[in-house]
Design a protein around this motif. Sequence first.
Motif, PDB file in Angstrom:
ATOM      1  N   ARG A  37      40.770  76.021   8.510  1.00  0.00           N
ATOM      2  CA  ARG A  37      41.571  77.004   9.247  1.00  0.00           C
ATOM      3  C   ARG A  37      40.832  77.505  10.490  1.00  0.00           C
ATOM      4  NH1 ARG A  37      43.052  81.499   4.954  1.00  0.00           N
ATOM      5  NH2 ARG A  37      44.161  82.305   6.772  1.00  0.00           N
ATOM      6  N   SER A  38      39.757  76.825  10.868  1.00  0.00           N
ATOM      7  CA  SER A  38      38.897  77.289  11.952  1.00  0.00           C
ATOM      8  C   SER A  38      38.874  76.305  13.109  1.00  0.00           C
ATOM      9  CB  SER A  38      37.458  77.503  11.440  1.00  0.00           C
ATOM     10  OG  SER A  38      37.404  78.451  10.417  1.00  0.00           O
ATOM     11  N   ARG A  39      38.361  76.801  14.218  1.00  0.00           N
ATOM     12  CA  ARG A  39      38.052  75.918  15.339  1.00  0.00           C
ATOM     13  C   ARG A  39      36.629  75.427  15.148  1.00  0.00           C
ATOM     14  NH1 ARG A  39      40.332  75.076  20.213  1.00  0.00           N
ATOM     15  NH2 ARG A  39      41.745  76.840  19.938  1.00  0.00           N
ATOM     16  N   LEU A  40      36.406  74.121  15.294  1.00  0.00           N
ATOM     17  CA  LEU A  40      35.094  73.537  15.067  1.00  0.00           C
ATOM     18  C   LEU A  40      34.578  72.830  16.303  1.00  0.00           C
ATOM     19  CD1 LEU A  40      36.677  73.334  12.083  1.00  0.00           C
ATOM     20  CD2 LEU A  40      34.503  72.310  11.471  1.00  0.00           C
ATOM     21  N   GLY A  41      33.265  72.731  16.381  1.00  0.00           N
ATOM     22  CA  GLY A  41      32.650  72.022  17.490  1.00  0.00           C
ATOM     23  C   GLY A  41      31.178  71.790  17.208  1.00  0.00           C
ATOM     24  N   LEU A 327      31.644  83.576  13.438  1.00  0.00           N
ATOM     25  CA  LEU A 327      31.061  82.315  13.888  1.00  0.00           C
ATOM     26  C   LEU A 327      29.989  81.921  12.886  1.00  0.00           C
ATOM     27  CD1 LEU A 327      30.649  80.156  16.184  1.00  0.00           C
ATOM     28  CD2 LEU A 327      28.964  81.752  17.165  1.00  0.00           C
ATOM     29  N   ILE A 328      30.107  80.723  12.321  1.00  0.00           N
ATOM     30  CA  ILE A 328      29.181  80.237  11.298  1.00  0.00           C
ATOM     31  C   ILE A 328      28.517  78.973  11.816  1.00  0.00           C
ATOM     32  CG2 ILE A 328      28.962  79.408   8.924  1.00  0.00           C
ATOM     33  CD1 ILE A 328      31.599  80.971   8.339  1.00  0.00           C
ATOM     34  N   LEU A 329      27.189  78.925  11.770  1.00  0.00           N
ATOM     35  CA  LEU A 329      26.479  77.763  12.310  1.00  0.00           C
ATOM     36  C   LEU A 329      25.014  77.785  11.923  1.00  0.00           C
ATOM     37  CD1 LEU A 329      25.873  78.294  16.169  1.00  0.00           C
ATOM     38  CD2 LEU A 329      26.112  80.144  14.503  1.00  0.00           C
ATOM     39  N   PRO A 330      24.334  76.609  11.952  1.00  0.00           N
ATOM     40  CA  PRO A 330      22.869  76.576  11.953  1.00  0.00           C
ATOM     41  C   PRO A 330      22.373  76.908  13.362  1.00  0.00           C
ATOM     42  CG  PRO A 330      23.841  74.493  11.189  1.00  0.00           C
ATOM     43  CD  PRO A 330      24.911  75.263  11.879  1.00  0.00           C
ATOM     44  N   VAL A 346      24.147  71.027  16.685  1.00  0.00           N
ATOM     45  CA  VAL A 346      24.506  71.517  15.348  1.00  0.00           C
ATOM     46  C   VAL A 346      26.003  71.815  15.319  1.00  0.00           C
ATOM     47  CG1 VAL A 346      22.224  72.494  14.916  1.00  0.00           C
ATOM     48  CG2 VAL A 346      24.006  73.916  15.961  1.00  0.00           C
ATOM     49  N   PRO A 347      26.619  71.731  14.140  1.00  0.00           N
ATOM     50  CA  PRO A 347      28.041  72.081  14.048  1.00  0.00           C
ATOM     51  C   PRO A 347      28.244  73.590  14.040  1.00  0.00           C
ATOM     52  CG  PRO A 347      27.213  71.497  11.892  1.00  0.00           C
ATOM     53  CD  PRO A 347      26.073  71.262  12.855  1.00  0.00           C
ATOM     54  N   TRP A 348      29.390  74.035  14.535  1.00  0.00           N
ATOM     55  CA  TRP A 348      29.775  75.446  14.421  1.00  0.00           C
ATOM     56  C   TRP A 348      31.251  75.534  14.069  1.00  0.00           C
ATOM     57  CZ3 TRP A 348      33.740  76.902  17.639  1.00  0.00           C
ATOM     58  CH2 TRP A 348      33.908  76.192  18.844  1.00  0.00           C
ATOM     59  N   MET A 349      31.603  76.630  13.427  1.00  0.00           N
ATOM     60  CA  MET A 349      33.021  76.903  13.216  1.00  0.00           C
ATOM     61  C   MET A 349      33.292  78.372  13.500  1.00  0.00           C
ATOM     62  SD  MET A 349      33.780  76.875   9.134  1.00  0.00           S
ATOM     63  CE  MET A 349      32.587  77.379   7.902  1.00  0.00           C
ATOM     64  N   LEU A 350      34.457  78.614  14.068  1.00  0.00           N
ATOM     65  CA  LEU A 350      34.883  79.961  14.438  1.00  0.00           C
ATOM     66  C   LEU A 350      36.189  80.269  13.712  1.00  0.00           C
ATOM     67  CD1 LEU A 350      34.657  82.548  16.093  1.00  0.00           C
ATOM     68  CD2 LEU A 350      35.740  81.349  18.006  1.00  0.00           C
ATOM     69  N   TYR A 351      36.093  81.208  12.783  1.00  0.00           N
ATOM     70  CA  TYR A 351      37.269  81.600  11.997  1.00  0.00           C
ATOM     71  C   TYR A 351      37.818  82.923  12.516  1.00  0.00           C
ATOM     72  CZ  TYR A 351      40.046  83.417   8.125  1.00  0.00           C
ATOM     73  OH  TYR A 351      41.055  83.952   7.365  1.00  0.00           O
ATOM     74  N   ASP A 352      39.121  82.975  12.729  1.00  0.00           N
ATOM     75  CA  ASP A 352      39.825  84.174  13.173  1.00  0.00           C
ATOM     76  C   ASP A 352      40.876  84.505  12.130  1.00  0.00           C
ATOM     77  OD1 ASP A 352      41.616  86.032  14.424  1.00  0.00           O
ATOM     78  OD2 ASP A 352      40.922  85.365  16.386  1.00  0.00           O
ATOM     79  N   ALA A 361      36.271  69.207   8.125  1.00  0.00           N
ATOM     80  CA  ALA A 361      35.072  69.511   7.344  1.00  0.00           C
ATOM     81  C   ALA A 361      33.968  70.058   8.244  1.00  0.00           C
ATOM     82  CB  ALA A 361      34.593  68.259   6.618  1.00  0.00           C
ATOM     83  N   PHE A 362      33.218  71.025   7.714  1.00  0.00           N
ATOM     84  CA  PHE A 362      32.100  71.607   8.457  1.00  0.00           C
ATOM     85  C   PHE A 362      30.832  70.849   8.101  1.00  0.00           C
ATOM     86  CE2 PHE A 362      28.729  74.979   8.799  1.00  0.00           C
ATOM     87  CZ  PHE A 362      28.745  75.039  10.182  1.00  0.00           C
ATOM     88  N   GLU A 363      30.434  69.932   8.951  1.00  0.00           N
ATOM     89  CA  GLU A 363      29.246  69.120   8.739  1.00  0.00           C
ATOM     90  C   GLU A 363      28.859  68.461  10.052  1.00  0.00           C
ATOM     91  OE1 GLU A 363      30.977  64.989   7.060  1.00  0.00           O
ATOM     92  OE2 GLU A 363      31.321  66.710   5.738  1.00  0.00           O
ATOM     93  N   GLU A 364      27.735  67.757  10.047  1.00  0.00           N
ATOM     94  CA  GLU A 364      27.309  67.042  11.247  1.00  0.00           C
ATOM     95  C   GLU A 364      28.319  65.929  11.551  1.00  0.00           C
ATOM     96  OE1 GLU A 364      23.752  68.425   8.847  1.00  0.00           O
ATOM     97  OE2 GLU A 364      25.637  67.383   8.451  1.00  0.00           O
ATOM     98  N   ASN A 365      28.940  66.000  12.704  1.00  0.00           N
ATOM     99  CA  ASN A 365      30.004  65.061  13.062  1.00  0.00           C
ATOM    100  C   ASN A 365      29.972  64.837  14.569  1.00  0.00           C
ATOM    101  OD1 ASN A 365      32.342  63.640  13.596  1.00  0.00           O
ATOM    102  ND2 ASN A 365      33.696  64.972  12.406  1.00  0.00           N
TER     103      ASN A 365
END
Length: 386
Positions: A37-41, A327-330, A346-352, A361-365
């Motif tokens: 449900r988040s934006r990832l990058g 914002l969740i990230l290493p 590193v991956p990040w995700m931003l949940y609103d 999926a939140f992982e190295e991609n």
Amino acid sequence: MKYLIAVADGAADLPLCPQGTPLHYAHTPCMDTLSVRSRLGRTCLIPSGCAAGTLPALLTLLGAPKEACSSSRAALEAFGLNAPLTDHAAFRCNLISMRDGCIFAHDGGGMSQYEADTLTASLSDALGDDAHRFISGTTYRSFLLRKGAACIDSPAPDTLLGQPAEAHLPSDTDLRRLFYAAQKVLSTHPINTKRCADGKPPINAIWFWGGGTLPNLPAFPARTGMQGSAVGGVPLVHGIAKAMGLSVVSVPHADGTLYTNWEGKAYAALDALEQSDFVLVHAEAPDEAGHSGSFRDKVTAIEYFDQRLLAPLMEGLAARYPEHRILILPDHPTPVSLRCHTTAPVPWMLYDSRTHQAGSAFEENEMLPLFDGTRLLDLLLERISL
């Protein structure tokens, strides 16, 4: 609106085996629910020309300019411990383990706070004087406060594992003197006698690095127009927060290890949001597991971060602050195969809580878009949009 950053220090990694990286392999139901449900990058928080580490990463994440990222780590950490820095330079003084003249463990092979405090006190009794003060930090992270010059040219010990210590000693003759003198103090210490009897590596040397004086960092309230807080278990997080005008939230038994007070950090962050609209939550344990080269411990640290920190944090946010962005990230990778930091993205995700993105999926991609790390804070705070 409440804004949060949750940092799983060093959680990113390199592919090692069929089950994937620790971040992929770990059971993370909270992050799995959020990520779809988040934006990832992807992002890199380490400015070009800077060594990979938490200091430049957190400063970049909090909106400090690139030139601030070469600040003295030791001075900020000592500042976080409320050490008296007037007329003193600060040096990190890791309690390390050496074997056959080589650096075997940057953290002494793991130690209790009692062991660290006792050994640091012994060093202070034997080597301290009007110009030199040894102070204890969290576990292996001790410090030297010294009157006079702050110059130091030795790298962090976690970058020198397996290498001869003498090849990388600082050129400063006073610090070299203390390095050799400390070995005599530690070699016959009762704590090390017991550690050897218990099959543990002796904490038989110290390592100076990260020296300098307290830098002048930009104030977070002036940068953002809002008050904020920081929750963490290591002195560096506290020092950066204090230097940037964030309130430091102390959590009992939060020590940066796998056994830190995970839930306490979550509840402390929720309480801090009653007084401000922003909070940074930092977890050191994945980084420590990467430095130790333990795939299992790194998986466990990521699972604890997810299930014992993020899960109660998200539950509390939903109940107390329904409108929030997190914002969740290493901050950087610490691959277990290398046992040191790297500058890889590193991956990040931003949940609103107000929107539902079509995440993954939140992982190295490597397929995730690369986003400028200097703009992540503004993205979180809705100053810019994608």
